[in-house]
Design a protein around this motif. Structure first.
Motif, PDB file in Angstrom:
ATOM      1  N   UNK A 219     -51.535   3.040 -18.047  1.00 34.53           N
ATOM      2  CA  UNK A 219     -50.480   2.768 -19.049  1.00 34.53           C
ATOM      3  C   UNK A 219     -50.606   1.422 -19.754  1.00 34.53           C
ATOM      4  N   UNK A 220     -50.682   0.278 -19.046  1.00 29.46           N
ATOM      5  CA  UNK A 220     -50.762  -0.977 -19.798  1.00 29.46           C
ATOM      6  C   UNK A 220     -52.093  -1.154 -20.530  1.00 29.46           C
ATOM      7  N   UNK A 221     -53.160  -0.561 -19.997  1.00 30.73           N
ATOM      8  CA  UNK A 221     -54.466  -0.722 -20.645  1.00 30.73           C
ATOM      9  C   UNK A 221     -54.530  -0.007 -21.986  1.00 30.73           C
TER      10      UNK A 221
ATOM     11  N   UNK B 274     -47.330  11.268 -18.989  1.00 28.25           N
ATOM     12  CA  UNK B 274     -46.282  10.291 -19.315  1.00 28.25           C
ATOM     13  C   UNK B 274     -46.755   9.342 -20.410  1.00 28.25           C
ATOM     14  N   UNK B 275     -47.990   8.880 -20.328  1.00 28.98           N
ATOM     15  CA  UNK B 275     -48.516   7.950 -21.333  1.00 28.98           C
ATOM     16  C   UNK B 275     -48.586   8.621 -22.704  1.00 28.98           C
TER      17      UNK B 275
ATOM     18  N   UNK C 224     -52.316  -8.654 -14.661  1.00 26.64           N
ATOM     19  CA  UNK C 224     -51.667  -7.475 -14.085  1.00 26.64           C
ATOM     20  C   UNK C 224     -52.548  -6.238 -14.214  1.00 26.64           C
ATOM     21  N   UNK C 225     -53.197  -6.100 -15.371  1.00 25.09           N
ATOM     22  CA  UNK C 225     -54.094  -4.948 -15.578  1.00 25.09           C
ATOM     23  C   UNK C 225     -55.302  -5.047 -14.650  1.00 25.09           C
ATOM     24  N   UNK C 226     -55.881  -6.249 -14.568  1.00 25.32           N
ATOM     25  CA  UNK C 226     -57.049  -6.412 -13.696  1.00 25.32           C
ATOM     26  C   UNK C 226     -56.685  -6.189 -12.230  1.00 25.32           C
TER      27      UNK C 226
ATOM     28  N   UNK D 206     -54.810  -8.233 -27.453  1.00 28.43           N
ATOM     29  CA  UNK D 206     -53.400  -8.633 -27.460  1.00 28.43           C
ATOM     30  C   UNK D 206     -52.865  -8.748 -28.883  1.00 28.43           C
ATOM     31  N   UNK D 207     -53.678  -9.243 -29.808  1.00 28.36           N
ATOM     32  CA  UNK D 207     -53.252  -9.315 -31.206  1.00 28.36           C
ATOM     33  C   UNK D 207     -52.955  -7.923 -31.758  1.00 28.36           C
ATOM     34  N   UNK D 208     -53.806  -6.972 -31.425  1.00 30.46           N
ATOM     35  CA  UNK D 208     -53.580  -5.606 -31.889  1.00 30.46           C
ATOM     36  C   UNK D 208     -52.307  -5.016 -31.282  1.00 30.46           C
ATOM     37  N   UNK D 209     -52.109  -5.219 -29.979  1.00 25.56           N
ATOM     38  CA  UNK D 209     -50.896  -4.711 -29.330  1.00 25.56           C
ATOM     39  C   UNK D 209     -49.647  -5.390 -29.880  1.00 25.56           C
TER      40      UNK D 209
END
Length: 609
Positions: free
Chosen positions: A557-559, A328-329, A591-593, A222-225
């Motif tokens: 996409x979110x991963x 798309x990604x 959400x990803x899980x 999350x810090x990287x994103x």
């Protein structure tokens, strides 16, 4: 035999008793039944209650121990994330390393104890630790070990200014991963009946150790994103948001520079697989903890087999969606952050793609639910800890995306300015809520359905009998059924018994169908032909295969950084930058899980149908 005498024990029984005694397990005498005419003594019942009390206390104590370990670890993670004084990354890594070493000692003791007493008959929960689940966790574990190797290389490159704990941690994590996968392959189905108090503490320690490792990976990713998100926001025209980067890059140079840069980027691309590995391991260990001391019934469920036959439509559509998702990604990650116009076009492209896919998934789920509504069949209500955990995780993790979606809906309705992608965002957020609601209903009902037990020939005979209320036809069909039964009897007694049971039920079938027609209920004659026999199963299998591939597509996409909740900037204006980022960082991992867990559940549904 006189009441005062007992039958001599058989040699096999005596041998088992000696084995139990040598292994250190308590050998309980069989309960004495009262003589006829005398009331049952309350002593056995009281003894059973007294025996269950320590186990309930052990369950409560172990769960509280695990929660305290988890809370302490979360506070350390929070202190490091907010740069609290006196708490550094080395302190956090020392705590996690100590937890992993303690779990390694327990797993080694358990594996050694199990191998030393392998001759004993051990109870197994056939629902827990499915082979495909263990295969999935092995794949994620291999990628986790590769991630550990990259972290070791990163430590070697920056060894001048990094503490030794940053080199010890990935090595310990790799060893922990190897032994844990071996442990789960061999013992995920165990129903522990000895040393139950000790095992409860060991298993719950393992559960929360993996949860803390999961939280650590989520925080790093999350810090990287978040750093990338802050850099891209300025291109969308949100200049009033501060762009202070939370950078944890070591203060020394890495040699060679290109090698260290490639390792640093590769680490963050592998984090999604590590996150899935840790949460899967936690759930499998939690099921093992719930099974400690559990009484297993003698009923063995029907084995599930994976067959690809008859799912061409669902597979082709799902693979098409998967290929479109990758395209798309790639386009999204290239276009976002380049300029305001390109970022807006990338967001619109993603929303249109996601809206189309969610509509198709919702429609497929509704068709499956409608088939179940028409097909009257009993549900499996037996106690099953693995299935209960799956259902709870399915509904619980859906809360993450629902929270983000409701935040986006509120932001769209309250925003003063409306960028071009605003209304696409509204439709997308509503469909996320509706689609997950429908999909959860389909998966939950599918997992609670009784598996098909009778062969297709027997089901065809039953359908023929039910659909015709003519008495003469009943007689002829029964004669034909007798011939069929005689023909199949040499092949196996199971088939012939099923046919005989089916014939015995036919006498009242015509009356039941007639009563249904009077009441206006839809009978078998009113069902479409595609809802009967093999055709119904083929439709459900295609739906499960399509939804399985779609959930994998929506996991990607979110991963891998395609997160419009970060990039559209609308929610940051309404809620404020920091509150919205906190909401997204807390909800996004769930959400990803959810998508990966839904895909695993749909694979199980596919094999069960």
């Amino acid at each position: 035999m006189p009441e005062g005498q007992r039958a001599p024990a058989s040699p096999r029984t005596a041998h088992r008793a000696r084995d139990r005694g040598s292994s250190g397990l308590a050998v309980c005498p069989p309960p004495q039944r009262p003589a006829p005419g005398f009331p049952e003594s309350p002593a056995p019942r009281r003894a059973a209650v007294c025996a269950s009390v320590p186990q309930k206390l052990a369950e409560a104590l172990s769960s509280q121990y695990g929660l305290n370990v988890f809370v302490a670890g979360l506070l350390l993670l929070l202190a490091w994330a907010v740069h609290a004084s006196g708490v550094g990354k080395s302190d956090l890594l020392c705590f996690l390393t100590a937890l992993m070493l303690l779990q390694l000692l327990w797993m080694l003791w358990y594996v050694g104890h199990s191998s030393a007493h392998r001759r004993l008959i051990r109870l197994k929960d056939t629902h827990a630790g499915a082979r495909w689940l263990r295969g999935s966790i092995t794949l994620f574990a291999v990628i986790t070990i590769i991630l550990g190797c990259l972290k070791i290389g990163y430590f070697i490159g920056f060894s001048e200014c990094l503490s030794a704990t940053e080199g010890v941690f990935p090595v310990t994590h790799a060893v922990h991963t190897l032994l844990q996968v071996y442990f789960l392959w061999g013992h995920a189905k165990d129903v522990i009946q000895s040393f139950k108090t000790l095992e409860r503490f060991g298993v719950i320690h393992s559960v929360f150790t993996n949860l803390l490792l999961w939280a650590n990976s989520v925080l790093n990713e999350s810090k990287h994103q978040l750093n990338e998100h802050k850099e891209r926001l300025i291109t969308l025209g949100f200049g009033n948001i501060s762009i202070d980067l939370d950078d944890h890059t070591p203060p020394c140079n890495c040699t060679p520079l290109a090698f260290c840069s490639a390792i640093s980027q590769g680490i963050y691309y592998l984090y999604p697989f590590n996150i899935e590995y840790q949460i899967l391991a936690s759930t499998m260990l939690y099921v093992l903890w719930k099974n400690i001391g559990r009484k297993i019934d003698s009923h063995q469920p029907q084995k599930m087999h994976f067959k690809f036959h008859g799912v061409m439509v669902g597979s082709v559509l799902g693979l098409t969606v998967l290929a479109a998702t990758i395209g798309v990604v790639v386009v999204y990650l290239i276009q976002i952050g380049r300029s305001k116009t390109k970022s807006e076009s990338a967001l619109i492209m993603f929303y249109v793609y996601a809206i189309t896919l969610l509509v198709l998934m919702g429609a497929a789920g509704l068709v499956g639910i409608q088939i179940y509504r028409i097909d009257e069949k009993s549900l499996d209500e037996s106690k099953n800890p693995a299935r209960k955990v799956d259902v709870d995780l399915l509904v619980g993790t859906a809360f993450g995306s629902w929270l983000i979606s409701w935040g986006s809906i509120l932001a769209v309705l309250c925003a003063e300015s409306c960028p071009p992608y605003t209304w696409y965002n509204l439709a997308y957020s509503i469909l996320v809520i509706v689609e997950k609601y429908i999909q959860n209903l389909f998966i939950i009902e599918s997992t609670h359905r009784e598996p098909e037990k009778l062969s297709e020939d027997i089901r065809t005979l039953r359908v023929v009998t039910v659909c015709n209320g003519n008495a003469a036809y009943h007689a002829s069909s029964c004669l034909e059924s007798g011939a069929v039964a005689g023909a199949v009897a040499p092949q196996g007694s199971e088939m012939s018994h099923a046919v005989v049971r089916n014939m015995s039920l036919r006498e009242g079938c015509g009356k039941e169908e007639e009563e249904r027609r009077r009441e206006g209920a839809p009978g078998s004659a009113c069902r479409p032909c595609f809802l009967q026999g093999n055709a119904k199963r083929r439709v459900l299998k295609n739906i499960a295969a399509f939804l399985f591939l779609c959930n994998i597509s929506l996991w990607i996409p979110p991963a891998f950084g395609c997160r419009p909740e970060y990039d559209n900037g609308l929610e940051e204006i309404v809620f404020g930058f920091e509150p919205w980022i906190i909401v997204v960082n807390l909800a996004m991992p769930f959400s990803i899980f959810y998508r990966m867990h839904a895909a695993a559940s749909l694979f199980e549904v596919y094999c069960k149908i």
